[in-house]
Write a protein that holds these residues in place. Sequence first.
Motif, PDB file in Angstrom:
ATOM      1  N   VAL A   1       0.830  -1.208   0.000  1.00 50.51           N
ATOM      2  CA  VAL A   1       0.000   0.000   0.000  1.00 50.51           C
ATOM      3  C   VAL A   1       0.869   1.264   0.000  1.00 50.51           C
ATOM      4  O   VAL A   1       0.537   2.248  -0.663  1.00 50.51           O
ATOM      5  N   ILE A   2       1.980   1.230   0.697  1.00 54.59           N
ATOM      6  CA  ILE A   2       2.842   2.413   0.761  1.00 54.59           C
ATOM      7  C   ILE A   2       3.408   2.740  -0.621  1.00 54.59           C
ATOM      8  O   ILE A   2       3.354   3.886  -1.068  1.00 54.59           O
ATOM      9  N   ALA A   3       3.926   1.725  -1.312  1.00 62.24           N
ATOM     10  CA  ALA A   3       4.439   1.953  -2.674  1.00 62.24           C
ATOM     11  C   ALA A   3       3.313   2.408  -3.590  1.00 62.24           C
ATOM     12  O   ALA A   3       3.482   3.328  -4.400  1.00 62.24           O
ATOM     13  N   ASN A   4       2.167   1.785  -3.446  1.00 69.15           N
ATOM     14  CA  ASN A   4       1.010   2.128  -4.276  1.00 69.15           C
ATOM     15  C   ASN A   4       0.577   3.570  -4.032  1.00 69.15           C
ATOM     16  O   ASN A   4       0.270   4.299  -4.972  1.00 69.15           O
ATOM     17  N   TYR A   5       0.571   4.000  -2.783  1.00 71.54           N
ATOM     18  CA  TYR A   5       0.173   5.377  -2.457  1.00 71.54           C
ATOM     19  C   TYR A   5       1.095   6.379  -3.133  1.00 71.54           C
ATOM     20  O   TYR A   5       0.645   7.337  -3.773  1.00 71.54           O
ATOM     21  N   ILE A   6       2.380   6.173  -2.985  1.00 74.00           N
ATOM     22  CA  ILE A   6       3.349   7.113  -3.542  1.00 74.00           C
ATOM     23  C   ILE A   6       3.188   7.218  -5.056  1.00 74.00           C
ATOM     24  O   ILE A   6       3.115   8.320  -5.609  1.00 74.00           O
TER      25      ILE A   6
ATOM     26  N   ARG B   1      -2.074  16.375   2.688  1.00 68.15           N
ATOM     27  CA  ARG B   1      -1.501  15.035   2.444  1.00 68.15           C
ATOM     28  C   ARG B   1      -1.921  14.023   3.512  1.00 68.15           C
ATOM     29  O   ARG B   1      -2.089  12.847   3.210  1.00 68.15           O
ATOM     30  N   ALA B   2      -2.072  14.443   4.755  1.00 72.24           N
ATOM     31  CA  ALA B   2      -2.483  13.520   5.812  1.00 72.24           C
ATOM     32  C   ALA B   2      -3.903  13.026   5.559  1.00 72.24           C
ATOM     33  O   ALA B   2      -4.194  11.829   5.694  1.00 72.24           O
ATOM     34  N   VAL B   3      -4.788  13.931   5.171  1.00 68.13           N
ATOM     35  CA  VAL B   3      -6.165  13.553   4.843  1.00 68.13           C
ATOM     36  C   VAL B   3      -6.165  12.632   3.622  1.00 68.13           C
ATOM     37  O   VAL B   3      -6.841  11.604   3.606  1.00 68.13           O
ATOM     38  N   GLU B   4      -5.385  13.016   2.616  1.00 69.19           N
ATOM     39  CA  GLU B   4      -5.290  12.218   1.396  1.00 69.19           C
ATOM     40  C   GLU B   4      -4.819  10.791   1.704  1.00 69.19           C
ATOM     41  O   GLU B   4      -5.395   9.815   1.227  1.00 69.19           O
ATOM     42  N   PHE B   5      -3.771  10.660   2.543  1.00 69.86           N
ATOM     43  CA  PHE B   5      -3.260   9.333   2.891  1.00 69.86           C
ATOM     44  C   PHE B   5      -4.291   8.532   3.666  1.00 69.86           C
ATOM     45  O   PHE B   5      -4.461   7.334   3.436  1.00 69.86           O
ATOM     46  N   ASN B   6      -5.005   9.183   4.582  1.00 70.41           N
ATOM     47  CA  ASN B   6      -6.020   8.465   5.366  1.00 70.41           C
ATOM     48  C   ASN B   6      -7.160   7.969   4.480  1.00 70.41           C
ATOM     49  O   ASN B   6      -7.675   6.871   4.697  1.00 70.41           O
ATOM     50  N   ILE B   7      -7.551   8.758   3.503  1.00 66.51           N
ATOM     51  CA  ILE B   7      -8.577   8.310   2.547  1.00 66.51           C
ATOM     52  C   ILE B   7      -8.046   7.138   1.737  1.00 66.51           C
ATOM     53  O   ILE B   7      -8.722   6.124   1.560  1.00 66.51           O
ATOM     54  N   PHE B   8      -6.823   7.265   1.250  1.00 67.81           N
ATOM     55  CA  PHE B   8      -6.182   6.193   0.489  1.00 67.81           C
ATOM     56  C   PHE B   8      -6.114   4.925   1.332  1.00 67.81           C
ATOM     57  O   PHE B   8      -6.429   3.829   0.862  1.00 67.81           O
ATOM     58  N   LEU B   9      -5.712   5.067   2.587  1.00 69.83           N
ATOM     59  CA  LEU B   9      -5.611   3.926   3.498  1.00 69.83           C
ATOM     60  C   LEU B   9      -6.986   3.305   3.733  1.00 69.83           C
ATOM     61  O   LEU B   9      -7.125   2.077   3.753  1.00 69.83           O
TER      62      LEU B   9
END
Length: 146
Positions: A64-69, A84-92
């Motif tokens: 997921v980390i590689a995919n997010y980046i 970016r924190a909101v974006e990552f939490n949505i992605f997660l």
Amino acid sequence: MCDLMNDLIRKLFVDKTDNIFLQFFRFIFVGGTAFIIDFSIYILLCYLGINYLIAAAVAFFISVIANYILSTSWVFNQSQIENRAVEFNIFLGISIVGWVFTEILLYLFVDILSLGLILSKIIASFLVLFWNFGARRLMFYGKKLN
């Protein structure tokens, strides 16, 4: 002819885009990279004797980390989410739903249908790909699939 090829390569791999077909092409490319990471870790952990459901969870979250980046910088690089924190939490969150789908499908394929660990992982990954693309495009780009 060279200019046409350069334009095509730039359009496919470099330029920002909101074209759903180009985004899906890039998503498949990024997903393939994440799948290789996910699948390799899954196979390694299963080989080491770790339960396949636990192995799938560990492998999934590492990928997921590689995919997010890659997804946020290249596929959906025009995100409407500035924090970016909101974006990552949505992605997660989207990824966690995908992980739950993966776990359910793996259990169904391995324990109920006896398909085997590798084939089950491949089928589950392919099916979850469509959830991930649709949800991420909708959340990060804010446009319905059409």
